[in-house]
Design a protein around this motif. Structure first.
Motif, short mmCIF file in Angstrom:
data_model
loop_
_atom_site.label_atom_id
_atom_site.label_comp_id
_atom_site.label_asym_id
_atom_site.label_seq_id
_atom_site.Cartn_x
_atom_site.Cartn_y
_atom_site.Cartn_z
N GLU A 83 -18.40 54.06 35.62
CA GLU A 83 -19.70 53.94 34.96
C GLU A 83 -20.33 52.57 35.22
O GLU A 83 -19.63 51.57 35.30
CB GLU A 83 -19.56 54.14 33.46
CG GLU A 83 -20.89 54.08 32.71
CD GLU A 83 -20.72 54.16 31.20
OE1 GLU A 83 -20.58 55.29 30.70
OE2 GLU A 83 -20.71 53.11 30.54
N ASP A 85 -23.29 50.37 33.35
CA ASP A 85 -24.14 50.28 32.16
C ASP A 85 -24.91 48.98 32.25
O ASP A 85 -24.33 47.89 32.19
CB ASP A 85 -23.27 50.31 30.90
CG ASP A 85 -24.10 50.48 29.63
OD1 ASP A 85 -25.30 50.74 29.75
OD2 ASP A 85 -23.54 50.35 28.52
N PHE A 95 -27.27 53.93 31.63
CA PHE A 95 -25.98 54.06 32.29
C PHE A 95 -25.95 55.26 33.23
O PHE A 95 -26.69 56.25 33.04
CB PHE A 95 -24.84 54.16 31.27
CG PHE A 95 -24.79 55.47 30.52
CD1 PHE A 95 -24.04 56.54 31.01
CD2 PHE A 95 -25.48 55.64 29.34
CE1 PHE A 95 -23.99 57.74 30.32
CE2 PHE A 95 -25.43 56.84 28.65
CZ PHE A 95 -24.68 57.89 29.15
N ALA A 97 -22.81 57.55 35.30
CA ALA A 97 -21.36 57.71 35.34
C ALA A 97 -20.96 58.87 36.26
O ALA A 97 -21.04 60.03 35.85
CB ALA A 97 -20.81 57.94 33.94
#
Length: 216
Positions: A83, A85, A95, A97
């Motif tokens: 991920e 962010d 974010f 992912a």
């Protein structure tokens, strides 16, 4: 027949001083002509360092704006998730992912079924403070996943769409270590296609978040 549990498992994976000036201390006599300094105090002050020069400036820690992390729990299920962010405002972050499934879960019974797939999830987080991406947060997210399972000459494909919200907390240490936990829920739609037909299911889901990484 294709191991449905293996396919379902695949879909679930997806921060001094300066020296003093020498002065003449010999006493003067009345016969000597002495020229007095009209501004002795000002010169003395000029020769002494200021408080800001004597004390070193206190360095301020640079705020961390981007967190890079992985989900180590996915390794138990035969996959890996990462991920990014990034703070886009003092209390808001976005974010993204991605995740990959490359094997069977260690919790699944031994079988000849091979699974694989990938997924992508994204959303935003609203933080209860001016320090994104750390602290308490909540926010919506959405994602999709594609997986396949093979058993001999039989192959089944599945897709999943999910939408929901999550609440959590993210820690960032002074050294830049990042750790985040969260929980939430939402809805999920799963479609499975195989030589035996296709099925579609929609229902509620429960989501957990575990992330470990570095903040920059």
């Amino acid at each position: 027949m294709l191991d449905r549990n293996a396919l379902s498992g695949a879909l679930l994976l997806l921060t001094v001083a300066s020296p003093a000036l020498a002065q003449d201390t010999q006493p003067s006599t009345p016969s000597e002509d002495v020229i007095q300094d009209p501004m002795p105090s000002s010169r003395a002050q000029a020769s002494e360092p200021s408080a800001s020069e004597a004390a070193p400036a206190r360095e301020k820690a640079t705020p961390k704006k981007v967190a890079l992390s992985i989900n180590p729990a996915m390794l138990l299920f035969g996959g890996i998730g990462a991920e990014v962010d990034a703070a886009v405002a003092p209390a808001v972050s976005l974010f993204l992912a991605p995740s990959v499934v490359f094997g069977n879960s260690i919790f699944s019974p031994p079988s000849d079924v091979s699974v694989g797939g990938f997924g992508l999830e994204g959303g935003l987080r609203l933080f209860f403070g001016q320090q994104a991406p750390k602290g308490f947060w909540l926010g919506p997210y959405g994602g999709f996943g594609i997986a396949s399972a093979s058993f001999g000459n039989v192959t089944a494909d599945a897709t999943v769409l999910r939408f929901g919200g999550m609440l959590g907390y993210s820690w960032i240490t002074r050294e830049g270590f990042y750790f985040s936990l969260g929980a939430g829920g939402g809805t999920q739609q799963t479609t499975v296609s195989s030589p035996y037909g296709s099925t579609e299911e929609t229902g509620p889901m429960f989501a957990l978040r575990l992330a470990i990484g570095l903040a920059l």
